[in-house]
Design a protein around this motif. Structure first.
Motif, mmCIF file in Angstrom:
data_model
loop_
_atom_site.group_PDB
_atom_site.id
_atom_site.type_symbol
_atom_site.label_atom_id
_atom_site.label_comp_id
_atom_site.label_asym_id
_atom_site.label_seq_id
_atom_site.Cartn_x
_atom_site.Cartn_y
_atom_site.Cartn_z
ATOM 1 N N PHE A 6 -11.450 2.642 0.039
ATOM 2 C CA PHE A 6 -10.389 1.763 0.529
ATOM 3 C C PHE A 6 -9.034 2.302 0.085
ATOM 4 C CE2 PHE A 6 -12.227 0.172 -3.391
ATOM 5 C CZ PHE A 6 -11.145 -0.043 -4.218
ATOM 6 N N ASP A 7 -8.020 1.995 0.883
ATOM 7 C CA ASP A 7 -6.643 2.388 0.584
ATOM 8 C C ASP A 7 -5.860 1.172 0.122
ATOM 9 O OD1 ASP A 7 -6.323 5.215 1.253
ATOM 10 O OD2 ASP A 7 -6.879 4.584 3.271
ATOM 11 N N LEU A 8 -5.042 1.351 -0.905
ATOM 12 C CA LEU A 8 -4.184 0.280 -1.399
ATOM 13 C C LEU A 8 -2.720 0.704 -1.288
ATOM 14 C CD1 LEU A 8 -6.152 -0.801 -4.603
ATOM 15 C CD2 LEU A 8 -6.092 -1.951 -2.386
ATOM 16 N N PRO A 9 -1.836 -0.237 -0.951
ATOM 17 C CA PRO A 9 -0.425 0.095 -0.801
ATOM 18 C C PRO A 9 0.312 0.280 -2.126
ATOM 19 C CG PRO A 9 -0.764 -2.224 -0.379
ATOM 20 C CD PRO A 9 -2.122 -1.603 -0.565
ATOM 21 N N TYR A 33 -6.949 -0.649 -9.641
ATOM 22 C CA TYR A 33 -7.014 0.550 -8.829
ATOM 23 C C TYR A 33 -5.609 1.077 -8.543
ATOM 24 C CZ TYR A 33 -11.833 -0.874 -8.239
ATOM 25 O OH TYR A 33 -13.137 -1.233 -8.471
ATOM 26 N N SER A 34 -5.519 2.362 -8.302
ATOM 27 C CA SER A 34 -4.220 2.995 -8.088
ATOM 28 C C SER A 34 -3.831 2.966 -6.610
ATOM 29 C CB SER A 34 -4.242 4.433 -8.599
ATOM 30 O OG SER A 34 -5.245 5.163 -7.944
ATOM 31 N N GLN A 35 -2.569 3.199 -6.370
ATOM 32 C CA GLN A 35 -2.051 3.282 -5.007
ATOM 33 C C GLN A 35 -2.736 4.429 -4.279
ATOM 34 O OE1 GLN A 35 2.124 4.055 -4.818
ATOM 35 N NE2 GLN A 35 2.170 4.104 -2.596
ATOM 36 N N GLY A 36 -3.027 4.215 -3.001
ATOM 37 C CA GLY A 36 -3.677 5.245 -2.212
ATOM 38 C C GLY A 36 -5.173 5.021 -2.096
ATOM 39 N N TYR A 37 -5.899 6.115 -1.908
ATOM 40 C CA TYR A 37 -7.341 6.042 -1.664
ATOM 41 C C TYR A 37 -8.109 5.852 -2.971
ATOM 42 C CZ TYR A 37 -12.001 7.167 0.012
ATOM 43 O OH TYR A 37 -13.335 7.107 0.327
#
Length: 71
Positions: A6-9, A33-37
């Motif tokens: 999943f991707d996070l903004p 979780y970190s930004q991105g994938y």
């Protein structure tokens, strides 16, 4: 094993919850979780054969998808 990606903004707390066909929660993975994938590893031993739904929840959004586990 498989991975759910999943991707996070932005950097954020997220919960990945897996449900069986009857809506019973089977597994939950929570973390920062970190930004991105990002991806969560799911071991086959943690799920039996069948259809599952998984939901990604953050403070800003919720998304649900399905998956099938085969032998």
């Amino acid at each position: 094993q498989t991975y759910i990606g999943f991707d996070l903004p932005a950097d954020m707390q997220a919960d990945l919850v897996i449900f069986d066909q009857l809506g019973k929660m089977v597994r939950q993975y929570s973390g920062n979780y970190s930004q991105g994938y990002n991806r969560v590893e799911i071991a086959k031993e943690n799920l039996g054969k069948g259809m599952y739904y998984y939901t990604l929840r953050t403070a800003d959004f919720t998304a649900t998808k399905s998956m099938i586990v085969l032998d």
